[in-house]
Design a protein around this motif. Sequence first.
Motif, short mmCIF file in Angstrom:
data_model
loop_
_atom_site.label_atom_id
_atom_site.label_comp_id
_atom_site.label_asym_id
_atom_site.label_seq_id
_atom_site.Cartn_x
_atom_site.Cartn_y
_atom_site.Cartn_z
N THR A 181 45.38 29.47 36.70
CA THR A 181 44.41 29.56 35.56
C THR A 181 44.96 30.11 34.28
O THR A 181 45.82 31.26 34.42
CB THR A 181 43.04 30.27 35.89
N PRO A 182 44.65 29.78 33.03
CA PRO A 182 45.40 30.13 31.94
C PRO A 182 44.55 31.56 31.61
O PRO A 182 43.53 31.75 32.13
CB PRO A 182 44.90 29.19 30.89
N ARG A 183 44.77 32.21 30.71
CA ARG A 183 43.95 33.18 29.96
C ARG A 183 42.56 32.44 29.68
O ARG A 183 42.78 31.37 28.80
CB ARG A 183 44.51 34.21 29.01
N GLY A 184 41.41 32.82 30.04
CA GLY A 184 40.25 32.22 29.41
C GLY A 184 39.70 31.42 30.38
O GLY A 184 38.96 30.26 30.24
N GLY A 185 40.32 31.38 31.59
CA GLY A 185 40.07 30.20 32.78
C GLY A 185 39.87 31.12 33.95
O GLY A 185 40.19 32.02 34.24
N GLU A 186 38.96 30.15 34.79
CA GLU A 186 38.79 30.71 36.26
C GLU A 186 38.65 29.58 37.01
O GLU A 186 38.24 28.34 36.32
CB GLU A 186 37.69 31.63 36.21
N TYR A 187 38.79 29.53 38.31
CA TYR A 187 38.50 28.22 39.21
C TYR A 187 38.47 28.76 40.72
O TYR A 187 38.88 29.84 41.13
CB TYR A 187 39.99 27.56 39.13
N ARG A 188 37.86 27.70 41.38
CA ARG A 188 37.53 27.79 42.89
C ARG A 188 38.33 26.94 43.61
O ARG A 188 38.44 25.54 43.25
CB ARG A 188 36.16 27.85 43.15
N LEU A 189 38.86 27.21 44.87
CA LEU A 189 39.33 26.50 45.60
C LEU A 189 39.30 26.57 47.14
O LEU A 189 39.01 27.75 47.59
CB LEU A 189 41.11 26.80 45.38
N GLN A 190 38.98 25.62 47.66
CA GLN A 190 38.89 25.59 49.22
C GLN A 190 40.29 25.07 49.81
O GLN A 190 40.63 23.95 49.64
CB GLN A 190 37.63 24.64 49.57
N LEU A 191 41.08 25.87 50.59
CA LEU A 191 42.21 25.67 50.88
C LEU A 191 42.14 24.73 52.41
O LEU A 191 41.01 24.61 52.83
CB LEU A 191 42.85 27.11 51.51
N PRO A 192 43.26 24.08 52.65
CA PRO A 192 43.15 23.21 53.65
C PRO A 192 42.39 23.54 55.07
O PRO A 192 42.06 23.13 55.74
CB PRO A 192 44.66 22.76 54.01
N ASP A 193 42.49 24.97 55.31
CA ASP A 193 41.87 25.53 56.55
C ASP A 193 40.53 25.96 56.43
O ASP A 193 39.73 26.36 57.26
CB ASP A 193 42.87 26.77 57.07
N GLY A 194 39.67 25.63 55.21
CA GLY A 194 38.44 25.82 55.08
C GLY A 194 38.18 27.33 54.49
O GLY A 194 37.24 27.43 53.81
N SER A 195 39.43 27.97 54.09
CA SER A 195 39.01 29.40 53.38
C SER A 195 38.92 28.90 51.86
O SER A 195 39.51 28.00 51.42
CB SER A 195 40.42 30.11 53.51
#
Length: 380
Positions: A181-195
Amino acid sequence: MLRERMQYLLDRYFQGICTAEEKQELAEGINELKDDELLKQLVGNTWERFQPDEPMPAAVSERIQAAVFPKVRPMHYKKWLAAAASLLLIVSAGLLFIKKPVQQKPRMVEQHTRYKNEVPAGGNKALLTLGDGTVIELDSAANGVLTQQGNARIIKLPNGQLAYELNDAAPGEVMFNTMRTPRGGEYRLQLPDGSKVWLNAASSITYPNAFTGNTRSVQITGEAYFEVAQDAARPFEVQAGNMKVEVLGTHFNINAYPGEAAVKTTLLEGAVRVQNAVLKPGQQAILAATGKFQVEDDVEMDEVMAWKNGFFQFNDSDMPTVMRQLENWYDVTVTYEGGVPVRSFGGAMQRSLPLSRVLSILEENDVRFKVEGRNITVMK
């Protein structure tokens, strides 16, 4: 301050008719109040009577009630002070205060001549770098399948989250991806194991397209919140700077920004092992740049998790601490004119506010700012 006067000022503040002088008087009254139960009662009375013009979203209402009427454990004075400030700010985003009020100085330059442009709040932005070097700009990518990597399909969901969908085929070559993520950014991620992972601004996570072997290992920089899928046979590991966190299944936050004095892991649920210390919920492991390691109890969880929940929250925070958060979220550079002001801030603000609104709230505390482009000058 008399109880009746405090109640009167709280009521006026919630109705949006408090004058600047009354706001200052209210802030000083909250600072000076030593009776926890009285503060709880006064804020509770105002909260019960408050009738906003528009219905408040249920999620916000629940957060306020949880902050002001805790059910788990008693709060000491400073914690109640922060809760009261958070309540006022979440409702009307209007008042941050310092614990030790100082004499206000006259403002020599009007705000509109100092704020020469507006800087919007950060948002959902990230770059995904695949193992073969391909870079995908996630905020502009269309929803749906982005690519196939081994036995995993990488998908951008309609809610903006990135997810991995595995098929039953053999994993093939394991490749490592990095979300940044850059400054001024955020994001959500679901990893391959579901975490699940929430990535704060100016942060990164490196992980495989499929977890193989006896452990699930990732690396982060910056700040991330994890909700780890349980798999007792394959412990989850996070490397953050010099700190290694070992997990089975739990919720925790890691703050590992470069340049900070320490890497901090805070546990919300479950158990993690850090430097051979097993944390309990509510504890924080701190590894200083000097190598000193310690575990703190009764950590202010609202402050730790504020970023994930859409807020800035400060509890006795100094000026550099506050401004570092603004640098990351608004993608700005901060400099100081005449030295760094000695201030202690408490309260909460929505991260969705434009920069000018945040700075105007901070200016309630005898400090001024000048904004030119993406440069902020802090003036005593």
